[in-house]
Design an enzyme around this catalytic site. Structure first.
Site, PDB file in Angstrom:
ATOM      1  N   LYS A 176      27.005 -50.684 -53.114  1.00  0.00           N
ATOM      2  CA  LYS A 176      26.330 -51.822 -52.487  1.00  0.00           C
ATOM      3  C   LYS A 176      27.279 -52.971 -52.157  1.00  0.00           C
ATOM      4  O   LYS A 176      27.064 -53.687 -51.177  1.00  0.00           O
ATOM      5  CB  LYS A 176      25.181 -52.305 -53.370  1.00  0.00           C
ATOM      6  CG  LYS A 176      24.028 -51.305 -53.471  1.00  0.00           C
ATOM      7  CD  LYS A 176      22.881 -51.848 -54.298  1.00  0.00           C
ATOM      8  CE  LYS A 176      21.767 -50.828 -54.430  1.00  0.00           C
ATOM      9  NZ  LYS A 176      20.614 -51.350 -55.198  1.00  0.00           N
ATOM     10  N   ASP A 200      15.914 -54.954 -52.078  1.00  0.00           N
ATOM     11  CA  ASP A 200      15.551 -54.740 -53.482  1.00  0.00           C
ATOM     12  C   ASP A 200      14.641 -55.844 -54.017  1.00  0.00           C
ATOM     13  O   ASP A 200      13.616 -55.586 -54.650  1.00  0.00           O
ATOM     14  CB  ASP A 200      16.806 -54.643 -54.347  1.00  0.00           C
ATOM     15  CG  ASP A 200      17.546 -53.329 -54.157  1.00  0.00           C
ATOM     16  OD1 ASP A 200      16.885 -52.323 -53.834  1.00  0.00           O
ATOM     17  OD2 ASP A 200      18.777 -53.304 -54.331  1.00  0.00           O
TER      18      ASP A 200
END
Length: 277
Positions: A65, A101
């Site tokens: 990420k 997220d």
């Protein structure tokens, strides 16, 4: 058929292909979604190969990420705030990075668990990437207060300081686990990695206000150690992060296809599959 994929190391366990297949079938979108296992030292090359082969977008999971954040030519405000990217879109003007997220957590709490954050006192456990990605969406949900607690107090304080300018009217505070004292919260979110090792954060039982919901970003066929500890300590409700997984995927789907799928039947199907084995 437009191609999408999940990139990570490992990826074999991921439910994302079945989730996106369900979204595509529901909405009539012509697309495929696959898993791509990238070498630990080959993230950028793997992404560029996928783009060259006609790929339209990727979800990014551990441990890439931060590399996805660095690779993106354009970053959404929430990706900038999170300092990490889990959704890549490949467009004519370059690679766009986003982070879904945090909004996945908020949507799961509000839409699936009927637990509004507005006016509630929220405790966020952890100061790593999962916590960082949740802070801005949590602030935007207008809680009465948001407190970040971490085993190492200095990390929690540093993280809160980074978001101080975005907090607005929401009181944003931080401490170590040992300094929580008798403060009580209506919503307690575990963003630590403790559940991966079947452990629970060492927080006092007093953090659970009457009617409190304990929420773990992790999920499994059985309750996590945190959820078991929370129930024992007095949490009125507990929930794992399977809904977060579905909701963050739906947000990625919306970014890519311009339509938001109905997550309720997909969540129910995934829950049934999880319970069945």
């Amino acid at each position: 058929m437009d191609r999408y994929a999940l990139i990570g190391h490992p990826v074999a366990h991921s439910k994302s292909p079945s989730i996106h297949a369900a979204f595509a079938a529901q909405t009539g979108e012509a697309m495929t979604y696959e898993r791509i296992l990238a070498p630990l030292d080959g993230f950028v090359d793997t992404v560029r190969d996928f783009i060259a082969a006609g790929g339209r977008g990727m979800n990014v999971t551990v441990p890439f990420k931060l590399e996805a954040f660095a690779l993106a030519d354009h970053l959404s405000p929430r990706a900038q705030a999170a300092g990490a990217v889990n959704t890549l879109s490949f467009r004519a003007d370059g690679i766009h990075g986003d982070n879904t997220d945090g909004v996945g957590v908020v949507r799961d709490l509000i839409a699936n668990l009927d637990c509004p954050l507005a006016g509630r006192r929220v405790l966020l456990l952890g100061a790593g990437g999962a916590a960082r990605g949740a802070i801005q969406p949590l602030i935007e949900a207008a809680p009465r207060a948001l407190h970040i607690a971490n085993r190492t107090a200095a990390k929690a304080v540093e993280l809160a300081g980074e978001f101080d300018g975005l907090a607005g009217a929401v009181p944003l505070t931080a401490s170590g686990f040992d300094d929580l004292g008798i403060a009580a919260f209506e919503i307690i979110i575990n963003a630590t990695s403790a559940s991966l090792s079947a452990a629970a954060p060492a927080i006092p039982d007093t953090v659970y206000a009457p009617g409190a919901l304990a929420y773990d970003m992790m999920y499994g066929a059985e309750p996590t150690a945190f959820l078991i500890a929370a129930s024992t300590a007095g949490a009125a409700r507990v929930a794992d992060g399977l809904g977060m997984l579905i909701e963050q995927a739906a947000e990625s789907f919306l970014i890519w296809r311009g339509v938001r799928p109905d997550t309720a039947p997909v969540l129910a199907a995934q829950r049934a599959t999880l319970a069945g084995g």
